[in-house]
Design a protein around this motif. Structure first.
Motif, PDB file in Angstrom:
ATOM      1  N   LEU A  83      37.798  47.106  41.174  1.00  0.00           N
ATOM      2  CA  LEU A  83      37.295  45.427  41.202  1.00  0.00           C
ATOM      3  C   LEU A  83      37.816  45.025  40.461  1.00  0.00           C
ATOM      4  CD1 LEU A  83      34.779  44.750  38.543  1.00  0.00           C
ATOM      5  CD2 LEU A  83      33.837  43.968  41.644  1.00  0.00           C
TER       6      LEU A  83
ATOM      7  N   THR B  72      30.802  35.091  40.953  1.00  0.00           N
ATOM      8  CA  THR B  72      30.793  36.492  41.324  1.00  0.00           C
ATOM      9  C   THR B  72      29.697  37.325  40.431  1.00  0.00           C
ATOM     10  OG1 THR B  72      32.439  36.559  42.707  1.00  0.00           O
ATOM     11  CG2 THR B  72      32.151  38.190  41.530  1.00  0.00           C
TER      12      THR B  72
ATOM     13  N   LEU C 146      30.694  39.814  34.588  1.00  0.00           N
ATOM     14  CA  LEU C 146      30.964  41.354  34.090  1.00  0.00           C
ATOM     15  C   LEU C 146      30.172  41.951  33.078  1.00  0.00           C
ATOM     16  CD1 LEU C 146      32.226  44.011  35.407  1.00  0.00           C
ATOM     17  CD2 LEU C 146      34.599  43.400  34.471  1.00  0.00           C
TER      18      LEU C 146
ATOM     19  N   ASP D  48      28.587  39.876  49.291  1.00  0.00           N
ATOM     20  CA  ASP D  48      27.632  40.870  48.489  1.00  0.00           C
ATOM     21  C   ASP D  48      28.070  42.050  48.572  1.00  0.00           C
ATOM     22  OD1 ASP D  48      26.203  38.524  47.322  1.00  0.00           O
ATOM     23  OD2 ASP D  48      24.887  38.933  48.208  1.00  0.00           O
TER      24      ASP D  48
ATOM     25  N   VAL E 155      28.684  40.488  38.689  1.00  0.00           N
ATOM     26  CA  VAL E 155      29.496  41.981  38.995  1.00  0.00           C
ATOM     27  C   VAL E 155      28.302  43.109  37.993  1.00  0.00           C
ATOM     28  CG1 VAL E 155      30.667  44.136  39.249  1.00  0.00           C
ATOM     29  CG2 VAL E 155      32.200  41.869  39.196  1.00  0.00           C
TER      30      VAL E 155
ATOM     31  N   SER F 247      36.119  50.949  39.259  1.00  0.00           N
ATOM     32  CA  SER F 247      36.248  49.920  38.869  1.00  0.00           C
ATOM     33  C   SER F 247      37.176  49.477  38.553  1.00  0.00           C
ATOM     34  CB  SER F 247      35.591  51.000  36.735  1.00  0.00           C
ATOM     35  OG  SER F 247      34.142  50.689  36.943  1.00  0.00           O
TER      36      SER F 247
ATOM     37  N   SER G  98      33.719  33.645  37.135  1.00  0.00           N
ATOM     38  CA  SER G  98      33.269  36.122  37.160  1.00  0.00           C
ATOM     39  C   SER G  98      32.387  35.981  35.844  1.00  0.00           C
ATOM     40  CB  SER G  98      34.411  36.517  37.594  1.00  0.00           C
ATOM     41  OG  SER G  98      35.040  36.373  38.497  1.00  0.00           O
TER      42      SER G  98
ATOM     43  N   VAL H  43      28.265  41.800  42.705  1.00  0.00           N
ATOM     44  CA  VAL H  43      28.103  43.165  43.447  1.00  0.00           C
ATOM     45  C   VAL H  43      28.373  44.065  42.351  1.00  0.00           C
ATOM     46  CG1 VAL H  43      30.660  44.704  43.415  1.00  0.00           C
ATOM     47  CG2 VAL H  43      30.250  42.404  44.334  1.00  0.00           C
TER      48      VAL H  43
ATOM     49  N   VAL I 214      34.664  41.666  48.187  1.00  0.00           N
ATOM     50  CA  VAL I 214      34.633  41.247  46.648  1.00  0.00           C
ATOM     51  C   VAL I 214      35.788  39.460  47.726  1.00  0.00           C
ATOM     52  CG1 VAL I 214      35.772  40.502  44.823  1.00  0.00           C
ATOM     53  CG2 VAL I 214      34.301  42.394  45.397  1.00  0.00           C
TER      54      VAL I 214
ATOM     55  N   LEU J 295      38.988  41.445  40.500  1.00  0.00           N
ATOM     56  CA  LEU J 295      38.552  39.492  40.252  1.00  0.00           C
ATOM     57  C   LEU J 295      39.818  38.505  39.966  1.00  0.00           C
ATOM     58  CD1 LEU J 295      35.900  41.246  37.821  1.00  0.00           C
ATOM     59  CD2 LEU J 295      35.383  39.942  40.242  1.00  0.00           C
TER      60      LEU J 295
ATOM     61  N   ASP K 112      28.393  46.645  36.503  1.00  0.00           N
ATOM     62  CA  ASP K 112      28.409  47.996  36.279  1.00  0.00           C
ATOM     63  C   ASP K 112      27.626  48.714  36.025  1.00  0.00           C
ATOM     64  OD1 ASP K 112      30.544  50.498  36.942  1.00  0.00           O
ATOM     65  OD2 ASP K 112      31.794  49.812  35.533  1.00  0.00           O
TER      66      ASP K 112
END
Length: 521
Positions: free
Chosen positions: A42, A155, A72, A27, A157, A39, A70, A232, A22, A46, A159
Motif C-alpha cells: 500500500l 485517497t 492514511l 476503491d 486508506v 501495508s 493521501s 482503500v 490503487v 501511495l 488500515d
C-alpha cells in the motif's frame, strides 16, 4: 526501493493487485492473511501515485499543490511511525529528492505535546501523505475545519479496518443486535465520524431521520465539484457483518461497475478480475500467516507448575527439528520457596501482581531464555501495566523493553531487518498490549508470547499470532494461561473463568491444533 529493503525481491500476486488497483484509482476492499505485505505494498502504491497523475484524474479537477493527497488512518501511534520509517528509508535512496516533510508527516495524539504542535508543521508544509490515528485527525478537523487542507484529498486508506470501524456482529439475540446498533448510532467512533465528514454520508438526514442506503448513494453521486476520494480498506480479518455495513450501508464506497476491487489471498484471484463476495469467507484458518507457525499453550496451576493444554499433540518428526526447551521449565520442578515469595512480593509495588501473574511471567521468562535467538514479543491484556511487567521480567534477568518504535532499543531498530537468521547473546523481549501491536512488522520476530485470553477472541489472536511468520518464515506462538479460577466482579459477584476451555474453543474455531512443549508435563 530494493536498495532500501534488499529482502523485498518482488511483489506477490496480492501485492500486485493492490498496487494496480490503487494506481488505477479504484476503491479497494482487501482481506489477506497477516504477514502478506499488505501495508508495505500500500505504501509503495501511495508513493508511486506522487509520480503520476492518478490523483488529478480521479478528482476530475486540478488538486491544489498545497493540499494533502493521501490520508492514511492507522489504529495506533507505533504503526504510524512504522509507515513513516519505511518512507524515510526509501527517501534516502530517491534519485530526485524532495524534502521528507513534503512527502509524509504524522498526526497522532501525544501526551508530551498538544495536538496543535503536531499540526503546525503540516499546516506550514502540507505533505503528500498524512499518516495519523482517527482520533487525532478528527480532533484537528473538529477544532478547525480548515486546520487540515483536505480539500485536495484523492485517497483515503483505513488500515486494520475491522479494529477502527465498529459494526454489529450477527447474533442469535436480535434484541442485543438492535441494542448494539443503537449504541453505535448514538456514539459513533472517530473513524466513522471522520469518514462521514470526508464523504458527506451522515447516518441521519437534516431532520434527524436515519439516512437510507439509496439516499446515501444519491448524496455521494450528487457531488459535482469533486468526486469523492478513492477509498482503500484493509485487514486480515474482515468479517461478513463489517463487509455488509461497508458495502451496503456506509455510503463511503463509490457505486458502479468497475469502481470497486475486492482482493483476497486466494491465489486464483488475479487482477484485473474482481473477486465476488462469496470468495471472501470468514475462514479463520486462512488468515494465519507464515509457512510453519506452531501454536503452544501452557496452563499455569495455582502452585506455579506449567502444563500443556489438554488436547495438545506431540510435534511430528518434520516439525520437531530442534527441541523447544533446552532444559525443563524450572518453576515446574520445585515448590516455591520463602525466598521466591519474598521476591514476588517485593516486585509487586503497586499491589496488582498476584501469584498467577507472577508465575505466568516466570514461565515466559524461562521459555524466552532457553528458546529465543534474537527477538520476541509479549502481548499483555489491555488493562495490564506494561512497565510494571517489564520490571518483573528484568528482575528475572530478561532484556525486556516496552514496545516503542520511536526508540531504537524498543522496536525501531528491528523494523524491516533483513538478517533473519541472526542470533544475539542478549535477546530482546518487547512488551506491549494488543492496542499497540496490530499491523507492526518485525521480521526478525521468532516468538510471540500471549498472556491470557485477549479481548476480541479469535480475531485478536490471529492478529497477534501474525506478528511471526513474516516473509514465509516459521515461528512460535506461545499462550500462557491460568487454570480455571474464580473472578470477583466490581459488584461483588463471583464467576468462574476457564481460560483453557476458552482457548480450546478458539483453537477449534481457527482450525489450529496446539503442539506440546517438550519437557512440560
Amino acid at each position: 526501493m530494493q536498495i532500501a529493503f534488499p529482502s523485498v525481491k518482488q511483489p506477490t500476486p496480492v501485492q500486485r493487485r493492490l498496487i494496480h488497483a490503487v494506481l488505477s484509482g479504484k476503491d479497494v476492499l482487501l482481506k489477506d492473511k497477516t504477514g502478506s505485505g499488505k501495508s508495505f505494498a500500500l505504501l509503495i502504491a501511495l508513493l508511486s501515485q506522487m509520480r503520476g497523475s492518478t490523483h488529478n484524474e480521479r478528482s476530475g479537477t486540478g488538486a491544489k499543490a498545497s493540499s494533502i493527497k493521501s490520508l492514511l488512518l492507522v489504529p495506533h501511534r507505533d504503526l504510524a511511525y512504522q509507515f513513516f520509517y519505511w518512507i524515510e528509508c526509501i527517501h534516502r535512496f530517491m534519485t530526485l529528492k524532495q524534502p521528507l516533510a513534503s512527502i509524509a508527516q504524522i498526526l497522532v495524539r501525544d501526551s508530551s505535546a498538544p495536538l496543535r504542535e503536531h499540526l503546525a508543521p503540516i499546516q506550514q508544509t502540507p505533505p503528500q501523505i498524512v499518516i495519523g490515528t482517527p482520533q487525532a485527525v478528527l480532533e484537528a478537523v473538529e477544532a478547525d475545519p480548515h486546520a487540515l487542507p483536505l480539500d485536495g484529498l484523492s485517497t483515503v486508506v483505513v488500515d486494520e479496518a475491522d479494529y477502527l470501524i465498529e459494526s454489529v456482529p450477527t447474533l442469535r439475540d436480535k434484541y442485543a443486535m438492535k441494542k448494539m446498533a443503537k449504541k453505535i448510532e448514538r456514539h459513533p467512533g472517530p473513524t466513522r465520524l471522520l469518514l462521514n465528514h470526508i464523504y458527506g454520508a451522515p447516518s441521519e438526514d437534516s431532520e434527524g431521520r436515519p439516512r437510507t442506503r439509496e439516499k446515501q448513494i444519491d448524496r455521494r453521486r450528487s457531488q459535482t465539484t469533486r468526486k469523492a476520494p478513492q477509498l482503500v480498506m484493509m485487514s486480515a480479518t474482515l468479517r461478513n457483518h463489517l463487509r455488509r455495513f461497508l458495502l451496503a450501508d456506509s455510503g463511503w464506497f463509490t457505486k458502479g461497475h468497475g469502481t470497486l476491487v475486492k482482493i483476497t489471498g486466494d491465489p486464483s484471484a488475479y487482477y484485473p478480475k474482481e473477486v465476488e463476495d462469496s470468495a471472501i469467507e470468514d475462514k479463520a484458518e486462512s488468515t494465519v500467516g507464515g509457512t510453519d507457525v506452531k501454536h503452544h499453550v501452557l496452563v499455569i496451576d495455582s502452585s506455579g507448575h506449567a502444563h500443556n493444554i489438554e488436547g495438545a499433540v506431540s510435534a511430528s518428526p518434520e516439525q520437531a527439528s530442534t527441541a523447544l526447551f533446552k532444559e525443563p521449565l524450572k518453576q515446574s520442578q520445585t515448590p516455591e520457596t520463602p525466598e521466591d515469595i519474598a521476591l514476588r512480593e517485593a516486585l509487586d509495588e503497586g499491589g496488582i501482581l498476584d501469584a498467577s501473574n507472577y508465575y505466568a511471567l516466570e514461565a515466559v521468562a524461562v521459555a524466552f531464555g532457553v528458546d529465543v535467538p534474537k527477538l520476541a514479543l509479549l502481548v499483555l491484556p489491555s488493562n495490564a501495566p506494561v512497565q510494571q511487567r517489564v520490571d518483573v521480567l528484568r528482575a528475572f534477568g530478561i532484556n525486556a523493553h516496552p514496545l516503542d518504535v520511536i526508540k531504537d532499543g524498543n522496536g525501531r531498530s528491528h523494523l524491516m531487518q533483513q538478517n533473519f537468521d541472526a542470533t544475539d547473546e542478549n535477546p530482546t523481549l518487547l512488551v506491549s498490549t494488543l492496542a499497540s501491536t496490530r499491523g507492526l512488522d518485525l521480521p526478525q520476530l521468532s516468538h510471540v508470547f500471549i498472556l491470557g485470553i485477549l479481548d476480541g477472541g479469535v480475531d485478536s489472536y490471529l492478529h497477534v499470532a501474525g506478528r511471526v511468520g513474516r516473509f514465509g518464515r516459521g515461528g512460535k506462538v506461545i499462550s500462557v494461561l491460568s487454570e480455571r479460577h474464580e473472578v470477583v466482579a466490581k459488584d461483588g459477584k463471583v464467576s468462574a473463568r476457564d481460560e483453557p476451555r476458552m482457548m480450546a474453543a478458539m483453537l477449534e474455531r481457527m482450525g489450529i491444533t496446539a503442539v506440546k512443549y517438550e519437557d512440560v508435563d
